[in-house]
Design an enzyme around this catalytic site. Structure first.
Site, mmCIF file in Angstrom:
data_model
loop_
_atom_site.group_PDB
_atom_site.id
_atom_site.type_symbol
_atom_site.label_atom_id
_atom_site.label_comp_id
_atom_site.label_asym_id
_atom_site.label_seq_id
_atom_site.Cartn_x
_atom_site.Cartn_y
_atom_site.Cartn_z
ATOM 1 N N ASP A 148 -8.270 -0.268 108.041
ATOM 2 C CA ASP A 148 -9.576 -0.436 107.404
ATOM 3 C C ASP A 148 -10.680 -0.119 108.411
ATOM 4 O O ASP A 148 -11.157 1.004 108.504
ATOM 5 C CB ASP A 148 -9.686 -1.864 106.855
ATOM 6 C CG ASP A 148 -10.919 -2.083 105.995
ATOM 7 O OD1 ASP A 148 -11.788 -1.187 105.951
ATOM 8 O OD2 ASP A 148 -11.030 -3.140 105.364
ATOM 9 N N TRP A 206 2.636 -8.300 97.451
ATOM 10 C CA TRP A 206 2.992 -9.569 98.092
ATOM 11 C C TRP A 206 1.820 -10.555 98.081
ATOM 12 O O TRP A 206 2.005 -11.737 98.373
ATOM 13 C CB TRP A 206 3.487 -9.343 99.515
ATOM 14 C CG TRP A 206 2.627 -8.430 100.352
ATOM 15 C CD1 TRP A 206 1.501 -8.759 101.057
ATOM 16 C CD2 TRP A 206 2.848 -7.035 100.588
ATOM 17 N NE1 TRP A 206 0.994 -7.672 101.710
ATOM 18 C CE2 TRP A 206 1.801 -6.595 101.452
ATOM 19 C CE3 TRP A 206 3.822 -6.116 100.184
ATOM 20 C CZ2 TRP A 206 1.702 -5.273 101.897
ATOM 21 C CZ3 TRP A 206 3.721 -4.807 100.626
ATOM 22 C CH2 TRP A 206 2.674 -4.394 101.462
#
Length: 256
Positions: A148, A206
């Site tokens: 990111d 997840w």
């Protein structure tokens, strides 16, 4: 159900197994498999909440695409950054047979989903025993789910270099966000990404519960983001028909 044949019985207790059928289970189990369109990832769009959802299959495909580059690097060990890098690292290990070490770094606060001022070192490995000995002077691959701002990756690389002194370091991520980075990796570090993605909030399976969904709902959202929302769903009535056929066949087999 008493007429079910022996091959549907529990061999240890000699009792009939119970099978539960619900409209929810039928919808999920009878859905047509999503087509994996190689060009589809270019057309991925955000959901109504502005987030982009990724399925396990999509992540697995992105990880698999990294294998040739990883094999070329020839790592001695993988360091997975938790929690997002754990599952991708395990996927990679199916084809790249090296041990995995786990570290935990925190850039975003789990309670507030806000960015911390600095990366927090939550967990590190012990270099004096076991797999930890395979880092110093060795070839190390650091893995995370997303690049990111690159802040976490830089911190991890520099911390490994400072405290564990490997001979070579490479970084692998499942997704690289196409945006200006706030940090740069040290010179000489090899970088590889499974897929370049737009600068959106990524949601991974997840973490489904963190967004108030179960994994099946998450997978459906991922399919819709990829333009695969139209699924073939079997009605409860039709499914019931096939269940009855199965029972009838079982009865016949048990009486033979």
């Amino acid at each position: 159900w008493n007429y079910l044949p022996e091959w549907l019985c529990d061999k240890t207790t000699h009792t009939r197994r119970s099978y539960y059928i619900s409209s929810y289970t039928i919808k999920r189990s009878m859905s047509a498999p999503a087509k994996q369109d190689p060009a589809g990832k270019k057309n991925r769009s955000a959901a109504a909440d502005g987030k982009v959802y990724f399925s396990y299959a999509q992540i697995h495909a992105a990880v698999a695409s990294l294998v040739p580059k990883v094999m070329e690097f020839k790592p001695d060990v993988i360091i997975a950054i938790g929690g997002g890098g754990f599952i991708p690292a395990r996927m990679l290990r199916t084809q790249v047979k090296v041990p995995i070490l786990a570290v935990s770094l925190e850039l975003y606060d789990d309670d507030t989903n806000t960015k911390n001022q600095v990366v927090k070192k939550v967990q590190w490995f012990d270099e004096t025993s076991g797999v930890g000995k395979q880092v110093r002077g060795k070839r190390v691959l650091i893995m995370d789910e997303v690049d990111d701002t690159r802040t976490t990756l830089k911190y991890c690389v520099e911390e490994v270099m400072r405290t564990n002194a490997p001979s070579h370091i490479a970084v692998a991520v499942v997704h690289n966000k196409l945006k200006k980075k706030e940090a740069e990796l040290p010179a000489g570090v090899i970088y590889m990404a499974g897929e370049d993605v737009p600068n959106k909030w990524n949601c991974y399976p997840w973490d489904a519960a963190a967004y108030g969904r179960d994994v099946f709902e998450h997978e459906q959202m991922a399919a819709e983001c990829l333009g695969e929302g139209g699924k073939v769903v079997m009605s409860v009535a039709n499914a019931g028909f096939f269940v009855m056929v199965g029972v009838a066949v079982g009865m016949m087999l048990s009486r033979r």
